[in-house]
Design a protein around this motif. Structure first.
Motif, PDB file in Angstrom:
ATOM      1  N   PRO A 264      57.199  42.891  35.704  1.00 38.95           N
ATOM      2  CA  PRO A 264      55.347  43.577  35.829  1.00 38.95           C
ATOM      3  C   PRO A 264      55.491  43.708  37.636  1.00 38.95           C
ATOM      4  O   PRO A 264      56.000  43.916  38.104  1.00 38.95           O
ATOM      5  N   THR A 265      54.341  44.596  37.003  1.00 36.62           N
ATOM      6  CA  THR A 265      53.818  45.946  38.761  1.00 36.62           C
ATOM      7  C   THR A 265      52.248  44.880  39.059  1.00 36.62           C
ATOM      8  O   THR A 265      51.501  44.491  38.062  1.00 36.62           O
ATOM      9  N   VAL A 266      52.079  45.421  39.753  1.00 36.34           N
ATOM     10  CA  VAL A 266      50.997  44.559  41.055  1.00 36.34           C
ATOM     11  C   VAL A 266      50.151  46.432  41.768  1.00 36.34           C
ATOM     12  O   VAL A 266      50.889  47.528  41.661  1.00 36.34           O
ATOM     13  N   SER A 267      49.108  46.488  41.887  1.00 37.94           N
ATOM     14  CA  SER A 267      48.896  47.506  42.448  1.00 37.94           C
ATOM     15  C   SER A 267      48.405  47.807  44.035  1.00 37.94           C
ATOM     16  O   SER A 267      48.281  49.250  44.491  1.00 37.94           O
ATOM     17  N   GLY A 268      48.937  46.751  44.166  1.00 39.87           N
ATOM     18  CA  GLY A 268      49.618  46.636  46.201  1.00 39.87           C
ATOM     19  C   GLY A 268      49.906  45.304  47.145  1.00 39.87           C
ATOM     20  O   GLY A 268      49.987  44.401  46.418  1.00 39.87           O
ATOM     21  N   ASP A 269      49.784  45.909  48.440  1.00 41.00           N
ATOM     22  CA  ASP A 269      50.118  44.447  48.687  1.00 41.00           C
ATOM     23  C   ASP A 269      49.431  43.504  48.422  1.00 41.00           C
ATOM     24  O   ASP A 269      49.276  41.940  48.773  1.00 41.00           O
ATOM     25  N   ILE A 270      48.098  43.819  48.713  1.00 38.05           N
ATOM     26  CA  ILE A 270      46.949  42.697  48.853  1.00 38.05           C
ATOM     27  C   ILE A 270      47.083  41.893  47.240  1.00 38.05           C
ATOM     28  O   ILE A 270      46.965  41.052  46.950  1.00 38.05           O
ATOM     29  N   GLU A 271      47.316  42.601  46.015  1.00 33.76           N
ATOM     30  CA  GLU A 271      47.612  41.676  44.836  1.00 33.76           C
ATOM     31  C   GLU A 271      48.600  41.020  44.381  1.00 33.76           C
ATOM     32  O   GLU A 271      49.544  40.524  43.952  1.00 33.76           O
ATOM     33  N   MET A 272      50.055  41.625  45.270  1.00 31.19           N
ATOM     34  CA  MET A 272      51.127  40.931  45.188  1.00 31.19           C
ATOM     35  C   MET A 272      51.192  39.769  46.127  1.00 31.19           C
ATOM     36  O   MET A 272      51.065  38.874  45.210  1.00 31.19           O
ATOM     37  N   LYS A 273      50.389  39.518  46.966  1.00 30.32           N
ATOM     38  CA  LYS A 273      49.394  38.817  47.757  1.00 30.32           C
ATOM     39  C   LYS A 273      49.441  37.696  46.781  1.00 30.32           C
ATOM     40  O   LYS A 273      49.549  36.710  46.661  1.00 30.32           O
ATOM     41  N   LYS A 274      48.494  38.141  46.132  1.00 37.13           N
ATOM     42  CA  LYS A 274      48.256  37.207  44.864  1.00 37.13           C
ATOM     43  C   LYS A 274      48.655  36.422  44.367  1.00 37.13           C
ATOM     44  O   LYS A 274      48.316  34.757  43.782  1.00 37.13           O
ATOM     45  N   ARG A 275      49.465  37.427  43.501  1.00 40.29           N
ATOM     46  CA  ARG A 275      49.917  37.079  42.810  1.00 40.29           C
ATOM     47  C   ARG A 275      51.267  36.102  42.894  1.00 40.29           C
ATOM     48  O   ARG A 275      51.585  35.103  42.140  1.00 40.29           O
ATOM     49  N   LEU A 276      51.763  36.237  44.226  1.00 38.32           N
ATOM     50  CA  LEU A 276      52.729  35.342  44.591  1.00 38.32           C
ATOM     51  C   LEU A 276      52.260  33.818  44.867  1.00 38.32           C
ATOM     52  O   LEU A 276      52.470  32.715  44.117  1.00 38.32           O
ATOM     53  N   THR A 277      51.140  33.281  44.994  1.00 40.83           N
ATOM     54  CA  THR A 277      50.425  32.349  45.288  1.00 40.83           C
ATOM     55  C   THR A 277      49.966  31.756  43.879  1.00 40.83           C
ATOM     56  O   THR A 277      50.177  30.546  43.979  1.00 40.83           O
ATOM     57  N   GLU A 278      49.548  32.760  43.364  1.00 37.91           N
ATOM     58  CA  GLU A 278      50.020  31.806  42.186  1.00 37.91           C
ATOM     59  C   GLU A 278      50.733  31.477  41.902  1.00 37.91           C
ATOM     60  O   GLU A 278      50.678  30.472  40.618  1.00 37.91           O
ATOM     61  N   ASN A 279      51.658  31.770  41.991  1.00 36.69           N
ATOM     62  CA  ASN A 279      53.299  31.437  40.987  1.00 36.69           C
ATOM     63  C   ASN A 279      54.826  31.462  41.953  1.00 36.69           C
ATOM     64  O   ASN A 279      55.412  32.281  42.700  1.00 36.69           O
ATOM     65  N   ALA A 280      54.647  29.863  42.362  1.00 35.22           N
ATOM     66  CA  ALA A 280      55.876  29.486  43.252  1.00 35.22           C
ATOM     67  C   ALA A 280      57.778  30.633  43.145  1.00 35.22           C
ATOM     68  O   ALA A 280      58.146  30.284  43.979  1.00 35.22           O
ATOM     69  N   ALA A 281      57.136  30.966  41.654  1.00 38.05           N
ATOM     70  CA  ALA A 281      58.824  31.369  41.451  1.00 38.05           C
ATOM     71  C   ALA A 281      58.702  32.953  41.407  1.00 38.05           C
ATOM     72  O   ALA A 281      59.735  32.933  41.388  1.00 38.05           O
ATOM     73  N   ALA A 282      57.827  33.014  41.862  1.00 38.00           N
ATOM     74  CA  ALA A 282      57.390  34.355  42.363  1.00 38.00           C
ATOM     75  C   ALA A 282      58.379  35.178  43.515  1.00 38.00           C
ATOM     76  O   ALA A 282      58.301  34.857  44.641  1.00 38.00           O
ATOM     77  N   ILE A 283      58.800  36.708  43.640  1.00 39.06           N
ATOM     78  CA  ILE A 283      59.110  37.300  44.783  1.00 39.06           C
ATOM     79  C   ILE A 283      58.838  38.540  44.203  1.00 39.06           C
ATOM     80  O   ILE A 283      58.732  39.426  43.404  1.00 39.06           O
ATOM     81  N   GLY A 284      59.017  39.115  45.565  1.00 38.18           N
ATOM     82  CA  GLY A 284      57.852  40.382  45.984  1.00 38.18           C
ATOM     83  C   GLY A 284      58.046  41.230  46.793  1.00 38.18           C
ATOM     84  O   GLY A 284      58.795  40.811  47.889  1.00 38.18           O
ATOM     85  N   TYR A 285      57.516  42.318  47.279  1.00 44.04           N
ATOM     86  CA  TYR A 285      57.669  42.888  48.708  1.00 44.04           C
ATOM     87  C   TYR A 285      56.525  43.858  48.711  1.00 44.04           C
ATOM     88  O   TYR A 285      55.340  43.983  48.479  1.00 44.04           O
ATOM     89  N   ILE A 286      55.972  43.512  50.752  1.00 39.89           N
ATOM     90  CA  ILE A 286      55.083  44.300  51.132  1.00 39.89           C
ATOM     91  C   ILE A 286      55.828  44.899  52.365  1.00 39.89           C
ATOM     92  O   ILE A 286      56.659  44.428  52.649  1.00 39.89           O
ATOM     93  N   ASP A 287      54.109  44.950  53.115  1.00 43.53           N
ATOM     94  CA  ASP A 287      54.672  45.874  53.930  1.00 43.53           C
ATOM     95  C   ASP A 287      54.080  44.478  55.099  1.00 43.53           C
ATOM     96  O   ASP A 287      53.999  43.667  55.081  1.00 43.53           O
ATOM     97  N   ARG A 288      55.620  44.464  56.258  1.00 45.47           N
ATOM     98  CA  ARG A 288      55.365  43.705  57.143  1.00 45.47           C
ATOM     99  C   ARG A 288      54.072  43.584  57.724  1.00 45.47           C
ATOM    100  O   ARG A 288      53.427  41.890  58.211  1.00 45.47           O
TER     101      ARG A 288
END
Length: 138
Positions: free
Chosen positions: A103-127
């Motif tokens: 599944p996709t997210v629209s950017g780094d902020i949404e990615m971090k939100k998704r990761l905090t909601e699910n400890a099994a999730a892995i994503g990528y963001i700008d350092r």
């Protein structure tokens, strides 16, 4: 003299373009027990070849939306593939019934939100977006 000026402008433009490329990192929630992954492990998870972390716990990859520069940079850096190659890869996998893309997210902020909601999730963001809500694993 004109040649030197042109060369300096070219160098300045090259440096400016290089500076705009994101330093992309793979991240998980700080709630995840995962601390590190190899490049090949990250690739396998994001290409659907592996659905568990080395510890045996389920891995839930979350992708950035198609067309985002960070997505292109991630797949180039980690998998050595262009956006077109990734699209072709997933088209084949979907067509043969062997899987679905993450599944996709629209950017780094949404990615971090998704990761905090699910400890099994892995994503990528700008350092530069890394904070105390996520942990860099690659």
């Amino acid at each position: 003299m004109k040649r030197i000026g042109s060369a300096l402008i070219g160098i300045a433009l090259a440096l400016a373009n290089g500076a705009s490329i994101a330093d992309v990192v793979a991240v998980v929630s700080v709630k995840s027990p995962l601390t590190a992954l190899s490049k090949s492990q990250v690739v396998d998870i994001f290409l659907g070849k592996e659905n568990h972390f080395p510890s045996g716990t389920r891995a839930v990859p979350v992708d950035q939306a198609e067309g985002l520069a960070i997505r292109d940079e991630f797949y180039d850096k980690v998998a050595g593939k262009t956006a077109a190659q990734i699209k072709a890869y997933w088209s084949k996998i979907i067509f043969t019934g062997r899987g679905q893309p993450p599944p996709t997210v629209s950017g780094d902020i949404e990615m971090k939100k998704r990761l905090t909601e699910n400890a099994a999730a892995i994503g990528y963001i700008d350092r530069g977006m890394v904070d105390d809500s996520v942990r860099v694993v690659f």
